[in-house]
Design an enzyme around this catalytic site. Structure first.
Site, PDB file in Angstrom:
ATOM      1  CG  HIS A 116      -1.501  -5.089 -38.564  1.00  0.00           C
ATOM      2  ND1 HIS A 116      -0.176  -5.061 -38.839  1.00  0.00           N
ATOM      3  CD2 HIS A 116      -1.954  -6.015 -37.670  1.00  0.00           C
ATOM      4  CE1 HIS A 116      -0.026  -5.895 -37.987  1.00  0.00           C
ATOM      5  NE2 HIS A 116      -0.888  -6.339 -37.345  1.00  0.00           N
ATOM      6  CB  SER A 140      -5.766  -8.786 -34.963  1.00  0.00           C
ATOM      7  OG  SER A 140      -5.917 -10.024 -34.532  1.00  0.00           O
ATOM      8  CG  ASP A 174       2.945  -4.998 -26.952  1.00  0.00           C
ATOM      9  OD1 ASP A 174       1.844  -5.156 -27.496  1.00  0.00           O
ATOM     10  OD2 ASP A 174       3.876  -4.756 -27.810  1.00  0.00           O
ATOM     11  CG  MET A 175      -0.580  -9.567 -23.579  1.00  0.00           C
ATOM     12  SD  MET A 175      -0.935 -11.147 -22.729  1.00  0.00           S
ATOM     13  CE  MET A 175      -2.832 -10.755 -22.372  1.00  0.00           C
ATOM     14  N   GLY A 306       8.538  -5.433 -20.451  1.00  0.00           N
ATOM     15  CA  GLY A 306       9.090  -4.393 -21.217  1.00  0.00           C
ATOM     16  C   GLY A 306      10.795  -4.158 -21.064  1.00  0.00           C
TER      17      GLY A 306
HETATM   18  P1  NAI Z   1       5.078 -11.851 -25.748  1.00  0.00           P
HETATM   19  O1  NAI Z   1       4.497 -12.985 -25.407  1.00  0.00           O
HETATM   20  O2  NAI Z   1       6.671 -11.854 -26.346  1.00  0.00           O
HETATM   21  O3  NAI Z   1       5.324 -10.816 -24.567  1.00  0.00           O
HETATM   22  C1  NAI Z   1       4.246 -10.559 -23.781  1.00  0.00           C
HETATM   23  C2  NAI Z   1       4.744  -9.660 -22.669  1.00  0.00           C
HETATM   24  O4  NAI Z   1       5.276 -10.569 -21.656  1.00  0.00           O
HETATM   25  C3  NAI Z   1       5.544  -8.512 -22.957  1.00  0.00           C
HETATM   26  O5  NAI Z   1       4.895  -7.284 -22.397  1.00  0.00           O
HETATM   27  C4  NAI Z   1       6.945  -8.866 -22.217  1.00  0.00           C
HETATM   28  O6  NAI Z   1       7.587  -7.642 -21.781  1.00  0.00           O
HETATM   29  C5  NAI Z   1       6.552  -9.722 -21.162  1.00  0.00           C
HETATM   30  N1  NAI Z   1       7.357 -10.782 -20.946  1.00  0.00           N
HETATM   31  C6  NAI Z   1       7.652 -11.730 -21.696  1.00  0.00           C
HETATM   32  N2  NAI Z   1       8.747 -12.566 -20.952  1.00  0.00           N
HETATM   33  C7  NAI Z   1       8.869 -11.892 -19.810  1.00  0.00           C
HETATM   34  C8  NAI Z   1       9.782 -12.009 -18.863  1.00  0.00           C
HETATM   35  N3  NAI Z   1      10.456 -13.189 -18.816  1.00  0.00           N
HETATM   36  N4  NAI Z   1       9.592 -11.300 -17.613  1.00  0.00           N
HETATM   37  C9  NAI Z   1       8.800 -10.170 -17.627  1.00  0.00           C
HETATM   38  N5  NAI Z   1       7.952 -10.110 -18.640  1.00  0.00           N
HETATM   39  C10 NAI Z   1       8.035 -10.711 -19.639  1.00  0.00           C
HETATM   40  O7  NAI Z   1       4.219 -11.314 -26.751  1.00  0.00           O
HETATM   41  P2  NAI Z   1       3.246 -11.385 -27.842  1.00  0.00           P
HETATM   42  O8  NAI Z   1       2.196 -11.777 -27.287  1.00  0.00           O
HETATM   43  O9  NAI Z   1       4.013 -12.617 -28.664  1.00  0.00           O
HETATM   44  O10 NAI Z   1       3.060 -10.279 -28.950  1.00  0.00           O
HETATM   45  C11 NAI Z   1       3.939  -9.808 -29.738  1.00  0.00           C
HETATM   46  C12 NAI Z   1       3.704  -8.501 -30.358  1.00  0.00           C
HETATM   47  O11 NAI Z   1       2.826  -8.847 -31.196  1.00  0.00           O
HETATM   48  C13 NAI Z   1       3.315  -7.213 -29.527  1.00  0.00           C
HETATM   49  O12 NAI Z   1       3.905  -6.389 -29.780  1.00  0.00           O
HETATM   50  C14 NAI Z   1       1.725  -7.241 -29.947  1.00  0.00           C
HETATM   51  O13 NAI Z   1       1.358  -5.887 -29.879  1.00  0.00           O
HETATM   52  C15 NAI Z   1       1.689  -7.675 -31.355  1.00  0.00           C
HETATM   53  N6  NAI Z   1       0.381  -8.109 -31.933  1.00  0.00           N
HETATM   54  C16 NAI Z   1      -0.108  -7.202 -32.540  1.00  0.00           C
HETATM   55  C17 NAI Z   1      -1.393  -7.620 -33.264  1.00  0.00           C
HETATM   56  C18 NAI Z   1      -2.145  -6.565 -34.064  1.00  0.00           C
HETATM   57  O14 NAI Z   1      -2.990  -7.025 -34.874  1.00  0.00           O
HETATM   58  N7  NAI Z   1      -1.637  -5.466 -34.332  1.00  0.00           N
HETATM   59  C19 NAI Z   1      -1.826  -8.651 -32.873  1.00  0.00           C
HETATM   60  C20 NAI Z   1      -1.492  -9.624 -32.083  1.00  0.00           C
HETATM   61  C21 NAI Z   1       0.166  -9.250 -31.396  1.00  0.00           C
END
Ligand code: NAI
Length: 350
Positions: A116, A140, A174-175, A306
């Site tokens: 991971h 994932s 990043d989502m 971001g």
């Molecule tokens: P999230 O829903 O908090 O945000 C998604 C995106 O939307 C971000 O780029 C954020 O900047 C943008 N965003 C959110 N609210 C905003 C707003 N009001 N205005 C403008 N842009 C906005 O992210 P999520 O989907 O919960 O993911 C969280 C983390 O989990 C990420 O860092 C992702 O890489 C990580 N992740 C890692 C996995 C893995 O297996 N390595 C699997 C799934 C997620």
């Protein structure tokens, strides 16, 4: 309680070293975990350390890996990570991709056999800090139903892209491609609360509001999110010769075995397209125009992706440190390496 950045990072580093990780790998991993936690992605911060420590301790993460880099063309290559901790493999892959994109304009670098790698925005941001544009995807474990399906087939398969601007701002999107992360369902279980009907389904594929009945997560935006999670799995799984779809290993299945996950970085040099200075200037214009727009009712501002993460980091620093739940701090400060909580666990069980 609030911890300084240094203390949080050092505690996480020391714990993973106590579990058996090398100092170098523990240093790199704890830096990226801190990067996530201070930006408000607590789900990808300190809370992960106990699970990693258990997997490291039980042998499911190679602590002295041999990375194999195969350049398959002027713009492509695969890095085999020997099931090392994913953070270090993904970072090493991005270093290769940055070098290649600077030299040849474009780089498509796959990483195979890794664990991971956490918040993948870290890796796309690395490229943007070098005046490049990047996309990264990773696999994932299968937790989401395909659109209209009843069984988990794809993971929460995240997508991130990043781009530089002409000033100190960096766009980092990043989502996950599921409506909510699994951790949010666990939160609701622990609060005794219900979940919105568009988050998850039961064993029949029907929407559920009781978090205890969840059998799979739903993709974002129905069939469109399903298509995106498939795209992620094609780029970071099928193309790289690692297990794909429902064959991807489960995070909690057997902690003595490597996970054999895949990730893909695609990096481009704007100098080969519109020109670097024009690109960066245009990106600054985009951010300015978005920020200047009148917000809709209920919103305070239009943010670029971001922007809020960096604001959360700055706010934490002003408040004297990064908020970490007390039990987690207690564990990080203790001599315990892990509590045998994750091995062979059914992630959908209570
Ligand atoms: P999230 O829903 O908090 O945000 C998604 C995106 O939307 C971000 O780029 C954020 O900047 C943008 N965003 C959110 N609210 C905003 C707003 N009001 N205005 C403008 N842009 C906005 O992210 P999520 O989907 O919960 O993911 C969280 C983390 O989990 C990420 O860092 C992702 O890489 C990580 N992740 C890692 C996995 C893995 O297996 N390595 C699997 C799934 C997620």
């Amino acid at each position: 309680m609030r911890l300084s950045r240094d203390e949080l990072k050092t505690l996480m580093k020391n714990k993973m070293m106590a579990a058996g990780l090398s100092e170098d790998h523990a240093e790199q991993t704890s830096e990226i975990l801190t990067w996530s936690h201070e930006r408000g992605y607590a789900s990808h911060g300190a809370v992960r350390v106990e699970y990693y420590s258990e997997r490291i301790f039980k042998g499911g993460i190679t602590t002295n890996p041999t990375f194999t880099w195969k350049e398959t063309g002027p713009c492509s290559g695969i890095l085999d990570g020997d099931n090392a901790i994913g953070y270090v493999v993904a970072k090493e892959g991005m270093i290769k991709a940055i070098e290649m994109a600077k030299k040849n304009g474009v780089a498509v670098v796959g990483m195979s056999n890794m664990a991971h790698s956490g918040s993948i925005g870290y890796y796309s941001e690395m490229a943007a800090k070098e005046d490049l544009v990047a996309i990264t995807f990773c696999q994932s474990d299968p937790m989401a139903v395909p659109y209209g399906g009843t069984e988990p087939y794809y993971g929460t398969n995240p997508i991130s892209f990043a781009a530089p601007t002409a000033d100190d701002r960096t766009v980092v999107f990043d989502m996950a491609t599921t409506v909510q992360a699994w951790g949010k369902i666990l939160d609701k279980r622990s609060q005794g609360a219900s979940i919105p009907a568009d988050w998850a389904v039961d064993e029949k594929g029907a929407p559920v509001t009781d978090p205890h009945l969840v059998n799979a997560l739903l993709p974002i935006a129905g069939a469109k999110g399903y298509g995106l999670m498939m795209m992620v799995d094609i780029f970071s799984g099928v193309l790289l010769g690692v297990p794909f779809g429902k064959h991807v290993s489960s995070m909690y299945h057997d902690l003595s075995q490597g996970r054999c996950l895949g990730q893909m970085h695609i990096v481009m040099d704007p100098a080969r397209f519109v020109g670097l200075e024009t690109f960066k200037k245009s990106m600054s214009q985009v951010c300015d125009e978005l920020n200047a727009m009148t917000p809709a009712p209920g919103f305070d501002k239009v943010y670029y992706p971001g922007e809020r993460a960096v604001m959360r980091r700055d706010k934490a620093m002003e408040a004297g440190g990064i908020e970490v739940v007390d039990e987690l701090v207690e564990y990080l400060r203790s001599d315990d390496i892990h509590f045998d909580r994750y091995d062979h666990k059914n992630r959908f069980a209570d």
